[in-house]
Design an enzyme around this catalytic site. Sequence first.
Site, PDB file in Angstrom:
ATOM      1  N   ILE A 173       0.827  -1.193   0.000  1.00 56.52           N
ATOM      2  CA  ILE A 173       0.000   0.000   0.000  1.00 56.52           C
ATOM      3  C   ILE A 173       0.867   1.250   0.000  1.00 56.52           C
ATOM      4  CG2 ILE A 173      -0.161  -0.174   2.519  1.00 56.52           C
ATOM      5  CD1 ILE A 173      -2.909   1.157   2.305  1.00 56.52           C
ATOM      6  N   CYS A 174       0.429   2.264  -0.733  1.00 58.99           N
ATOM      7  CA  CYS A 174       1.171   3.519  -0.766  1.00 58.99           C
ATOM      8  C   CYS A 174       0.455   4.551   0.096  1.00 58.99           C
ATOM      9  CB  CYS A 174       1.284   4.020  -2.194  1.00 58.99           C
ATOM     10  SG  CYS A 174       2.021   5.637  -2.298  1.00 58.99           S
TER      11      CYS A 174
END
Lengths: 176, 522
Positions: free
Chosen positions: A88-89
């Site tokens: 996840i960013c």
Amino acid sequence: MSSSKRITKELTDCTTTPPPNISITLPSDSNISLWHITLSAPAESVYYPGKFGIIVQFPLEYPFKPPQITFATRIYHPNITNETNGSICLSLLKTDNWKPSTKIVTVLEAIRQLLVEPQPDDPLETRIAEQYKNERKEFEKEARAYVSKYAKGQVKFNVVDGAGAAGEGQQAGRAS
Amino acid sequence: MDTDDEFMSTVSSEEDMLPDDSDNDLSGVDDFGFDDEPDPDLDIHHDIGQKKRAPYDVKFTVYQPQDIQQQQDVLVNEVNMILDISKEEAAILLRYFRWNKERLLEDYMDRPNQVLEAAGLSQTTSDPPKLEVIPGFCCDICCEDEGGLQSFALKCGHRFCVDCYRHYLGQKIREEGEAARIQCPAEGCNIIIDARSLDLLVTAELTERYHKLLNRTYVEDKETLKWCPAPDCQNAIECGIKKKDLPRIVPTVSCLCSHRFCFGCILNDHQPAPCELVKKWLKKCADDSETANWISANTKECPKCNSTIEKNGGCNHMTCRKCKHEFCWMCMGLWSEHGTSWYNCNRFEEKSGTDARDAQAKSRVSLERYLHYYNRYANHEQSARLDKDLYTKTEKKMVQLQKESGMSWIEVQYLSSASMALQTCRQTLMWTYAFAFYLARNNLTEIFEDNQKDLELAVESLSEMFEKPVNELADSKLKVDIMDKTSYCNKRRIILLDDTAQNLAEGLRSLYLSPVWLRIKS
Ligand SMILES: [Zn+2]
Ligand SMILES: [Zn+2]
Ligand SMILES: [Zn+2]
Ligand SMILES: [Zn+2]
Ligand SMILES: [Zn+2]
Ligand SMILES: [Zn+2]
């Protein structure tokens, strides 16, 4: 400096006042640094009523280094890689931005918010980000299809893409 | 052979075209409009290469560590006096404004509070920073709450235990290399830690590293300043070349440590090829390294008797020990055909269209074409290395030569000049082949290839003289030949660089570079 005191404190806080839509389990009683989170997608998001498995691994240097977050459940989202154990960013998890006083509750809240409001300008999946920006209807259709396919019923944390029993061992190996 | 005519005409047209700016060359860098220039009277400039400027030359200045420190001190003192704030705060403000003093002052006059806040300085000037023991304190990072715990807080009041603060700062400075923008550890707080607080909290060793990093930001924050990339070199170079100029000029600068590099991309000097081509070319070479690997081999077979021949100098003129066959290492052709007017080793002959009809044949031709240029590019790189090795050996023999022949140190210097010329010329030749790979085929590029050929011939023949045994090197006739050839090589290099630099500067790039080859992906 040991991180266990801090993690214990956070776990206690999370169990006494659980954050909304979130439940926490420890896959192993002897390892306080690995959490399994079940996140129910908020009603105002396209992912409702999906339930998503999130793996939180606290590194040895926690809280000076950010926790590692992965999505055990597949999700169709511009900021989460389209795979099992997707990464996840999240800007607050980047080394430059991470603050040691940030609590895991804040991180989970940010993830919940990311489901409501994706950030297509900082994407991990550029194609999905483009679709989100230009063909919203198509995006929503696809996202819902993923929810029906992967995010219904009991959340599984060890599944390797439909194969059922890839085993606890692999998961533990990844995490350590 | 029309080389001589061409040589003359290139030189004379050169003279006509050069703008006469030789008189203001020593006036410093004012014409680039630097606003933070230190007082020129301080005499801390180290101008190099400020003779008459050729089209491929750029203006630059080398600064040594003490110069860099002094420039910062001057600015900090000015802001400290004008704004009546501490030097630490002046430094933080300057770093926040990337050392643009004018903009800092302007913004500060307009809205001081917002500026201070944005830069991470709260408004209240307070007592010197100190460690405190607060009853009932619990550290929000480690959750430690035992009595007597020493703690620290910046002006924002976010308090943490000293151990956590130290750990946090140590990680930022040592691991992340951060200094100018270390914020308070509290979530969402953008107050920046100042040098005095830091000195109080961390070890002397870390403080030193912190100040070193702070110093670096001065150079790194300014577009016109760059560190010399040579290992262990602490100098910085100032050059006014902008990013948008890079397609038209190759800004080669040279440090006091003698390292020559491109100010645009920091790689070693790559004239005459512009940065974007260099990037494309290096990527292509990396992607195709597999295919081209066999080339780097140091041995080949004699085309006549098949015995193994090893290359141990930079020269391409090979003579088989066994059958005495003379051939060219590059094209394996007869050496007797080289060094004459129909020398064609540098040019890739496009096959006539007929045999390249199908896709497979086309891709084969395209690979052959690439290998032609890569071969020669890699060969000059390797030869430069071999020439250098040879020189190290020769240097030892020079000492011997002095003893035996009674020549003075000055008298044997021609060998070191020859070696230098070989290095720089091969460096240029190497990049002419990367450049040529992207060239279109027209009369402009024919001139380029002629220049390339002339330089290459000159370099190979100097390289050959250079390989002679030491006792022959002492011969006064050979000495004169080597000196002549050395200056001829340097001259040919300048002619080539002048020609390409002018064509690029005049915007002939579109005519010059082939869109076909530029489109090649990797
Ligand atoms: Zn602490
Ligand atoms: Zn703070
Ligand atoms: Zn240097
Ligand atoms: Zn460059
Ligand atoms: Zn032979
Ligand atoms: Zn040849």
